[in-house]
Motif scaffolding. Structure first.
Motif, PDB file in Angstrom:
ATOM      1  N   LYS A   1      16.446 -13.362 -32.403  1.00  0.00           N
ATOM      2  CA  LYS A   1      15.256 -14.008 -32.943  1.00  0.00           C
ATOM      3  C   LYS A   1      15.172 -13.600 -34.401  1.00  0.00           C
ATOM      4  CE  LYS A   1      12.373 -14.162 -28.833  1.00  0.00           C
ATOM      5  NZ  LYS A   1      11.147 -13.669 -28.222  1.00  0.00           N
TER       6      LYS A   1
ATOM      7  N   SER B   1      21.084 -12.521 -27.838  1.00  0.00           N
ATOM      8  CA  SER B   1      19.870 -13.287 -28.140  1.00  0.00           C
ATOM      9  C   SER B   1      19.317 -12.788 -29.462  1.00  0.00           C
ATOM     10  CB  SER B   1      18.823 -13.098 -27.043  1.00  0.00           C
ATOM     11  OG  SER B   1      19.328 -13.574 -25.827  1.00  0.00           O
TER      12      SER B   1
ATOM     13  N   ASN C   1      15.414 -18.906 -32.748  1.00  0.00           N
ATOM     14  CA  ASN C   1      15.593 -18.145 -31.520  1.00  0.00           C
ATOM     15  C   ASN C   1      16.798 -18.725 -30.796  1.00  0.00           C
ATOM     16  OD1 ASN C   1      15.347 -16.756 -29.128  1.00  0.00           O
ATOM     17  ND2 ASN C   1      13.769 -18.125 -28.329  1.00  0.00           N
ATOM     18  N   ASN C   2      17.858 -17.997 -30.780  1.00  0.00           N
ATOM     19  CA  ASN C   2      19.058 -18.538 -30.153  1.00  0.00           C
ATOM     20  C   ASN C   2      19.818 -17.471 -29.381  1.00  0.00           C
ATOM     21  OD1 ASN C   2      18.908 -20.908 -32.330  1.00  0.00           O
ATOM     22  ND2 ASN C   2      20.246 -21.452 -30.645  1.00  0.00           N
TER      23      ASN C   2
ATOM     24  N   GLU D   1      14.942 -23.523 -31.496  1.00  0.00           N
ATOM     25  CA  GLU D   1      16.169 -23.338 -30.728  1.00  0.00           C
ATOM     26  C   GLU D   1      17.135 -24.415 -31.167  1.00  0.00           C
ATOM     27  OE1 GLU D   1      15.634 -22.773 -26.544  1.00  0.00           O
ATOM     28  OE2 GLU D   1      13.781 -21.685 -26.876  1.00  0.00           O
TER      29      GLU D   1
END
Lengths: 566, 476
Positions: A552, A550, A64-65, B316
């Protein structure tokens, strides 16, 4: 009778009870033996298991970034970004081309001085009468540097060595002073003792470090520019009855070595300080664009090129641009116009020694053809210049420092504002080794990669990957048709987005398709890009610093694993 | 009445959950004094009875509700290649939301009772042990099926639980016949000394996978209490790896722990029987209504933030476009720290209380003849705010003066296959008995998942039948 009847009944009851108990016992035995057999059968069935079949479907959120323009450019480009006061992103390409440095065009070579002297008859007589004589004389050292009249030097590095050789068969002392060379408020001086050792010549040498020393080479009196006066004082003292004559000599050698100046004042010779080459700046914002496509429509809002000149030479410089053009990937060259000729180079004054002065000019769509240049999808910017320090005719006395330099820097500012349509990126990759060791995942029935995206960027990207064999024949493709990888966010009339575009993209692969893809040797990634096309004509969009993507990435894998138990 | 009946039937059919010390067959076995445990208004038919110390009543039951052996066998099938294959998902798909493995046992150390006119007095000292391990069916289905596909968005319950309760009690009971012996009321008071407990008050650990993003949602609420009455033993600590019950405990300490210190409790049984006609008798009781207060050698674990939810959206990773191995390692470390922080447990030594396995019985019997009757019994036991219902049909018979038999069929313990049997053998004053609510386990082990039995030896004096015979003789 009654008792017999009662007895019979009782007897019957006893028999009945015995039979009943027997039946109960037999039934229990039968049930138990059946039960034991059944238990054995159950365990036999369990023991017969050859394998355990496990067929899960597992979903995992992998990554997730949120990535921004900055992240992209840091990884893919030589450019950096600047944010203006409105938060609008500017992609900036920067390159600079430096001139020759002063120490490359103006050097002080090794300075060598030597000489000798003998006694006059007058001195011999005095020596014979008193047993001692003293002699004083001076000489000029010509500090020569190519066609330059030197007024003074502050040395960054310098060493001086003086060697003496005496033929006198007597003791000799020598004092040498050069009052125009001062270090730490003291003039340069040497003091030698040359005692006679009984045979041959007496020799001595001394060295001095002249780092930071000040050399005053100003013209004064009989002394011209670039000259130093050296004063010698020689004393000869009698030793025994050794002979003395006017043929006896004292010889000296003085060398100034490692002469690097911190600052050199004077009338510097005229020098060509041109860099002697052109510089090319790779303009990789459009890297991978298939320029063979003719239907590309592309417009950048307000591109600018800023040329920044910096100079630390303390002398006038005549400079001009001799190359300023762009080259597209198909070889199309466009020369930029609108720059000043000659260039105005700022020059530090004596009060600004050591400083680097800066000046600049800007090319924009109002004073140059930059719009045409950028629309040509340039791949390289090529530029060069020529420069001459102290052009002929200059009489003004000035200075240079050891590292004096002229640089010309070029900043290409591309504000991310505009529109684009029809961009196609093609990139071929080798897959030969990628699929060679894939036996381990044979148990996977189906794999789905799920991309869940929230896109702030006003840009659509359609993507397709073709899997090909050695001969370039397409075996399969990742999608049945080209798919949106990125779906543009909606844009308002000012070019800003009204909200992110949120969507999910599944990339599924079953066993059959995967087998086919395993045969492929190379892949062709094809992506089509355009900015937001929600209205006609296609509106300009803007990219602000708070925009991001974003992502995911999740994976869902369905597998059947047969775990052997034997 | 109709609504109550329908509700009861629904509870039986729908809410089959678990088991306790049921006594479903024992309830109607007239000759056995220990039926008093199921209904204190149902005293022995002997004027005096004395339980043989340590042997008058031994109860044991074992149950596993997740599966039957037949389910295991059914999941074993040959595959396309002829290999005998155990299909894990086939096996686990029948698991219930909550599955239990339970072991219950009780032993009477001493008991006796006697009749005084219309009054009956009863005393017992017993040691009772209950243990129940709770395993969520979701966990096994998660392992076998995974969280993807049709299980996306499914809230998996990973709340395991362990409940153990060990206590000793002294029970004093009394019943009295009223209304010309038509009505009998009774009660029993238990004075309880808790020996040890491990109680999972709350064990919620939910796991959900988002169907769009595959994000994981984790929610937890844990509360566990434990206590032990033996001073030399530390409180039971499942999370303490240094726990070692190394100190041996002497007999004296065990005895002392019975009489000294805290961890005490109290419970009450009350019951009633009503002889409606010569043919019909109705009865009802509530037993084990009470609790134990644990205040010695206690230990508690509680979620610092009960109900806290954590959403895992994927790692992350710094430098997402060009990450290295250490970036992934760092991301995992951060994830570990976050999980530890969100689901942290706090330790305390606070007092707490545990309820007993309270039960109720509502029964009716129809006397077919003097020595044969048919009974129906509704039963429920309470555990963790849930009710565990059962229904039993029985035939109870005194075959001879010596032999009494009861046969029962129950829908209980998450199973429709429960056939019980009980018998008493009275050789003079010596009474031997055996009762089980589910004997089928011995004969049809694949079909059942529970087994229980109670057996004992009593000395009974002045059983009613002699009197009846004498009165018959006198009449004739």
């Amino acid at each position: 009778m009654t008792s017999r009847v009662i007895f019979s009944i009782l007897h019957f009851q006893v028999i009945y009870m015995k039979i009943r108990n027997l039946v109960v016992v037999l039934a229990c035995v039968a049930l138990c033996s059946g039960c034991v057999k059944d238990i054995k059968e159950t365990f036999k069935t369990i023991k017969s298991v050859d394998q355990v079949q496990w067929d899960p479907t597992i979903a995992v959120p992998l990554v997730n970034n949120r990535v921004t323009i900055n992240d992209f450019l840091n990884q893919t480009s030589t450019a950096f970004i600047e944010i203006d006061k409105d938060n609008l992103i500017h992609v900036v390409y920067r390159s600079q081309l430096a001139s020759l440095k002063a120490n490359q065009v103006l050097r002080i070579p090794l300075q060598h001085f030597d000489g000798s002297f003998g006694l006059l008859q007058f001195h011999v007589n005095e020596f014979n009468n008193t047993g001692k004589t003293e002699v004083n004389f001076s000489t000029i050292f010509n500090f020569g540097v190519d066609d330059t009249e030197i007024d003074s030097i502050i040395m960054k590095a310098c060493g001086v060595m003086t060697s003496l050789t005496s033929d006198f068969q007597h003791d000799v002392t020598v004092n040498i002073t050069i009052p125009e060379i001062v270090k730490n408020n003291q003039a340069l001086a040497f003091n030698f003792n040359l005692p006679y050792t009984g045979s041959g010549s007496a020799t001595a040498s001394q060295t001095k470090d002249l780092k930071t020393a000040f050399f005053d080479l100003t013209k004064s009196g009989d002394q011209s520019h670039s000259q130093l006066l050296a004063n010698f004082k020689i004393t000869v003292t009698k030793v025994g009855n050794n002979p003395i004559s006017t043929n006896d000599k004292l010889r000296f050698v003085t060398d100034f070595t490692y002469n690097e100046y911190e600052v050199l004042y004077g009338l510097i010779k005229s020098s060509d300080i041109s860099p002697g080459k052109v510089d090319s700046l790779k303009f990789d914002l459009f890297r991978g664009v298939d320029s063979s496509l003719k239907d590309v429509s592309f417009r950048i809002g307000d591109p600018r090129i800023k040329v920044i000149l910096t100079n630390s030479y303390g002398i006038p410089i005549h400079a001009f641009i001799n190359e300023f053009s762009t080259l597209s990937s198909d070889g199309n060259k466009i020369t930029l116009t609108g720059y000043p000729d000659p260039l105005v180079v700022p020059t530090p004054s004596k009060q600004q020694i050591g400083q680097t002065l800066k000046d600049s000019f800007e090319l924009n769509k109002n004073n140059s053809n930059i719009d045409d240049v950028v629309s040509n999808i340039p791949k390289y910017l090529i530029y060069g210049y020529a420069a001459q320090a102290n052009p002929p005719g200059t009489t003004q006395r000035n200075f240079v420092t050891y590292n004096s330099e002229l640089t010309v820097a070029v900043d290409i500012h591309i504000p991310l504002q505009g529109s684009a349509d029809g961009f196609v990126l093609n990139h071929e990759i080798s897959l030969d080794s990628s699929f060679s060791n894939m036996e381990d995942i044979e148990e996977l029935d189906e794999v789905t990669l799920r991309l869940f995206m929230e896109n702030d960027f006003p840009i659509d990207v359609d993507v397709q990957i073709y899997f090909m064999d050695d001969n370039g024949v397409t075996l399969d493709s990742l999608f049945e048709t080209e798919q949106y990888l990125l779906r543009s966010a909606m844009v308002d009339g000012s070019g800003k987005i009204t909200g992110p575009s949120v969507y999910t993209l599944d990339i599924s692969m079953n066993k059959e398709r995967f087998e086919k893809i395993r045969e492929s040797k190379k892949g062709l990634i094809r992506a089509k890009l355009n900015t937001y096309k929600g209205s006609s004509p296609q509106p300009d969009v803007k990219f602000f610093s708070d925009y991001g993507l974003s992502v995911k990435l999740g994976i869902q894998a369905k597998g059947v694993f047969n775990i052997k138990t034997k | 009445m109709k609504r109550v009946l329908i509700t009861s039937i629904c509870l039986v059919l729908v809410g089959l959950v678990t088991q306790a010390q049921n006594n479903l067959t024992l309830y109607n076995m007239k000759p056995i004094p220990q039926k008093f445990y199921a209904n204190p208004a149902n005293p022995s038919d002997a004027k005096i009875f004395i339980g043989v110390p340590g042997a008058s009543s031994n109860y044991l039951d074992f149950g596993i509700t997740a599966f039957k052996l037949q389910d295991l066998v059914d999941a074993i099938q040959p595959d396309a290649n002829g290999d005998t294959t155990f299909r894990l998902s086939e096996f686990t798909k029948g698991f219930k939301k909550k599955n239990y493995i339970s072991v219950n046992n009780s032993v009477d150390l001493f008991s006796f009772g006697f009749k005084l006119k219309n009054n009956y007095f009863f005393l017992n000292t017993s040691v009772i042990n209950n243990a129940r391990f709770t395993a969520p069916g979701d966990f096994f289905q998660f392992i076998s099926q995974g969280n993807g596909g049709s299980n996306l968005n499914r809230k998996f319950d990973f709340g395991f639980g362990l409940d153990m309760l060990s206590y000793a009690e002294i029970g004093i009971g009394y019943s009295r016949k009223l209304l010309d012996e038509k009505l009998t009321v009774g009660g029993r008071v238990h004075f309880i000394k808790g020996l040890a407990t491990f109680s999972t008050e709350s064990s919620e650990f939910d796991f959900t996978t988002d169907k769009n993003t595959f994000d994981y949602y984790l929610q937890s609420d844990i509360e566990i209490n434990s206590a032990v009455s033996f001073n030399k033993l530390p409180a039971i600590s499942p999370f303490d790896s240094t726990f070692k019950p190394s100190d041996s405990i002497g007999f004296q300490e065990v005895v002392n722990s019975f009489f000294k210190g805290g961890n005490r409790g109290m419970a009450l049984d009350i019951g009633v029987t009503y002889k409606h006609t010569d043919k019909i008798t109705l009865s009802a009781s509530i037993t084990n209504l009470g609790k134990i207060n644990w205040n010695t050698n206690t230990y508690n674990w509680r979620s610092r933030d009960p109900g806290a939810t954590y959403q895992f959206t994927g790692l992350e990773i710094a430098n997402a476009l060009k990450f290295e191995e250490r970036d992934i390692e760092e991301a995992f470390n951060q994830l570990g720290d976050t999980l530890r922080s969100v689901f942290r447990l706090d330790n305390n030594t606070e007092s707490f209380s545990t309820g007993l396995f309270a039960q109720f019985y509502v029964g009716g019997n129809y006397n077919l003849t003097k020595n044969h009757n048919a009974g129906v019994l509704l039963h429920g036991s309470f555990y963790n705010k849930t009710i565990d219902p059962a229904i039993t049909l029985s035939w109870n018979s005194k075959l001879t003066r010596v032999l009494g038999v009861s046969a029962s069929y129950s829908v209980a313990n998450n199973s429709f296959v429960n056939a019980g049997l009980g018998f008493t053998l009275n050789g003079g004053p010596v009474q031997t008995y055996f009762v089980s609510d589910n004997l089928l386990g011995i004969f049809a082990h694949r079909k059942v998942n529970t087994f229980n039995m109670r057996a004992g030896l009593n000395v009974t004096i002045g059983r009613g039948e002699k009197k009846d015979k004498k009165s018959k003789k006198n009449k004739s």
